[in-house]
Design an enzyme around this catalytic site. Structure first.
Site, PDB file in Angstrom:
ATOM      1  N   TYR A 140       0.827  -1.044  -0.200  1.00  0.00           N
ATOM      2  CA  TYR A 140      -0.060  -0.340   0.268  1.00  0.00           C
ATOM      3  C   TYR A 140       0.976   1.406  -0.360  1.00  0.00           C
ATOM      4  CZ  TYR A 140      -3.939  -2.839   0.578  1.00  0.00           C
ATOM      5  OH  TYR A 140      -5.003  -4.024   0.458  1.00  0.00           O
ATOM      6  N   LYS A 190       2.846 -15.329   2.468  1.00  0.00           N
ATOM      7  CA  LYS A 190       3.339 -15.565   1.278  1.00  0.00           C
ATOM      8  C   LYS A 190       4.038 -16.255   0.829  1.00  0.00           C
ATOM      9  CE  LYS A 190       0.346 -17.810  -2.165  1.00  0.00           C
ATOM     10  NZ  LYS A 190      -0.800 -18.704  -1.603  1.00  0.00           N
ATOM     11  N   ASP A 222      -3.144 -17.679   1.713  1.00  0.00           N
ATOM     12  CA  ASP A 222      -5.008 -18.401   1.059  1.00  0.00           C
ATOM     13  C   ASP A 222      -5.674 -19.577   2.745  1.00  0.00           C
ATOM     14  OD1 ASP A 222      -2.593 -19.628   0.645  1.00  0.00           O
ATOM     15  OD2 ASP A 222      -2.741 -20.524  -0.922  1.00  0.00           O
ATOM     16  N   ASP A 246      -5.269  -6.065   5.816  1.00  0.00           N
ATOM     17  CA  ASP A 246      -6.617  -5.525   5.473  1.00  0.00           C
ATOM     18  C   ASP A 246      -7.764  -6.896   5.672  1.00  0.00           C
ATOM     19  OD1 ASP A 246      -8.451  -3.894   4.348  1.00  0.00           O
ATOM     20  OD2 ASP A 246      -7.415  -3.152   2.973  1.00  0.00           O
ATOM     21  N   ASP A 250     -11.156  -7.828   7.919  1.00  0.00           N
ATOM     22  CA  ASP A 250     -12.867  -7.733   7.343  1.00  0.00           C
ATOM     23  C   ASP A 250     -13.132  -8.928   7.476  1.00  0.00           C
ATOM     24  OD1 ASP A 250     -12.638  -5.205   7.068  1.00  0.00           O
ATOM     25  OD2 ASP A 250     -13.593  -5.142   5.396  1.00  0.00           O
TER      26      ASP A 250
END
Ligand code: NAD
Length: 354
Positions: A140, A190, A222, A246, A250
């Site tokens: 980001y 990852k 994942d 992020d 959520d």
């Protein structure tokens, strides 16, 4: 004295921060922490008064504070302003100006509200996890290109980079936090694909050597996304990068079943920032129906993490538990057979149970 800057903001912000301050004042009477409150403007309210969403005076006051309690910002009235004047710029400015490098989002499943969870009760009962998300680095904040021609075709790109000190800082925070909880950290990356994740995993492993009392495991993102809905109770503290955090925070936020009860903390080197995860909810503002529990639980996090007042934090959390167990519900979590109460009433009820 411990100085707390209160930023009510817009919409329901003033109602929920008012409730949380009432609870903190009651706690202070009991635990003699020596709390001092000062109110400042940010968001649409600041734009209306000062012509900018984050006046320098607000940021300066926050920099000198022991902690900041924030409501929410935003609303239709300010939606069409030029980007730099929009209420959410206040949040970006505060994150940057205060160097808030980590976001902490606890997800607790309340027995009394278990039917509100989209997952089966037996999967979530007793669930209590905390996501620690790196907030100022990663993809980001990396270099980016909106559009370029490469080998004759248009493309765009975003770059992820993490430095060793950045990963060390967030990992230490996650392990220190785990020591206050059940002593388990899951690091999510990852590493089978990304170089930044391989560095992340190596650094987390190094930092973990200083915390022999904390258990560490690693998961690919994942798999973690899947495990959060298959078996959320396996998690205590999850530490992860900005983008993975992020998305996962959520996903995790719906496990508990109510947005109105979810607190959060953003930690900086100098001070830290506490706010509910919900927005300014303009549809219900000023009606005395907003659920203030997310902000009150954010105040509990403030006591725990900024003022090291663990007993006071626990007192607030158990007062919320008792209020729910006694059948009191604001409109957002109300169902047949329970006692419906407004924002002010539920605040009194929580204060009575402190
Ligand atoms: P929202 O979280 O404000 O509201 C979503 C829905 O949930 C609404 O129906 C609202 O009434 C309900 N709700 C939210 N919190 C509640 C509570 N505590 N008690 C009862 N009901 C509650 O999200 P939104 O509608 O997408 O955004 C509204 C405004 O808030 C927008 O201007 C948005 O930009 C802003 N926003 C601000 C923040 C922040 O300040 N941190 C975060 C998200 C959204």
């Amino acid at each position: 004295m411990k100085k707390i800057i209160v930023i009510p903001g817009d919409g329901v912000g003033p109602e929920v921060t008012d409730s949380a301050v009432k609870v903190l004042k009651k706690i202070d009477e009991k635990f003699k922490i020596g709390l001092e409150f000062e109110t400042r403007y940010a968001g649409g309210a600041a734009y209306d008064k000062f012509g900018e969403p984050l006046p320098a005076e607000t940021l300066d006051a926050c920099k000198k504070a022991d902690a900041i309690l924030f409501g929410a910002v935003g609303g239709k009235k300010w939606d069409n302003l030029e980007v730099k004047f929009r209420p959410e710029q206040a949040l970006f400015g505060l994150r940057k100006g205060l160097g808030l490098f980590a976001n902490l989002r606890p997800v607790k499943v309340y027995d009394a509200l278990i039917d509100g969870s989209p997952l089966k009760p037996e999967l979530v009962r007793g669930g209590d996890l905390l996501i620690v998300r790196e907030l100022v680095g990663g993809i980001y904040f990396g270099d980016r290109c909106e559009s370029e021609i490469y080998n004759g075709v248009e493309r765009a790109w975003d770059m992820e980079n993490y430095s060793v000190p950045e990963v060390e800082r967030i990992t230490k925070l996650a392990f220190d936090t785990a020591k206050l909880r059940r002593g388990k950290v899951t690091s999510v990356d990852k590493a089978n694909v990304l170089s930044t994740s391989r560095l992340w995993r190596k650094v987390v492993g190094e930092v973990a050597k200083n915390y022999p009392e904390v258990e560490l495991n690693h998961l690919y993102v994942d798999n973690c996304a899947m495990q959060l809905v298959l078996n959320p109770k396996q998690f205590d503290v999850i530490v992860t990068s900005n983008m993975f955090g992020d998305i996962l925070s959520d996903e995790a936020s719906v496990i508990g079943g109510s947005i109105g009860l979810m607190p959060s903390a953003s930690m900086g080197e100098l001070t830290s920032f506490y706010e509910p995860i919900h927005g300014s909810a303009p549809d219900i503002a000023g009606k005395n129906i907003v659920n203030p529990m997310g902000t009150i639980l954010s105040a509990a996090m403030l006591l725990r993490y900024s003022l090291q007042a663990e007993d006071a934090a626990k007192a607030i959390e158990s007062a919320i538990d008792k209020t729910l167990d006694d059948g009191y519900r604001t409109a957002d979590i109300f169902s047949e057979g329970f006692k419906k109460v407004g924002t002010k009433e539920v605040t009194e009820i929580i204060c009575d149970r402190l």
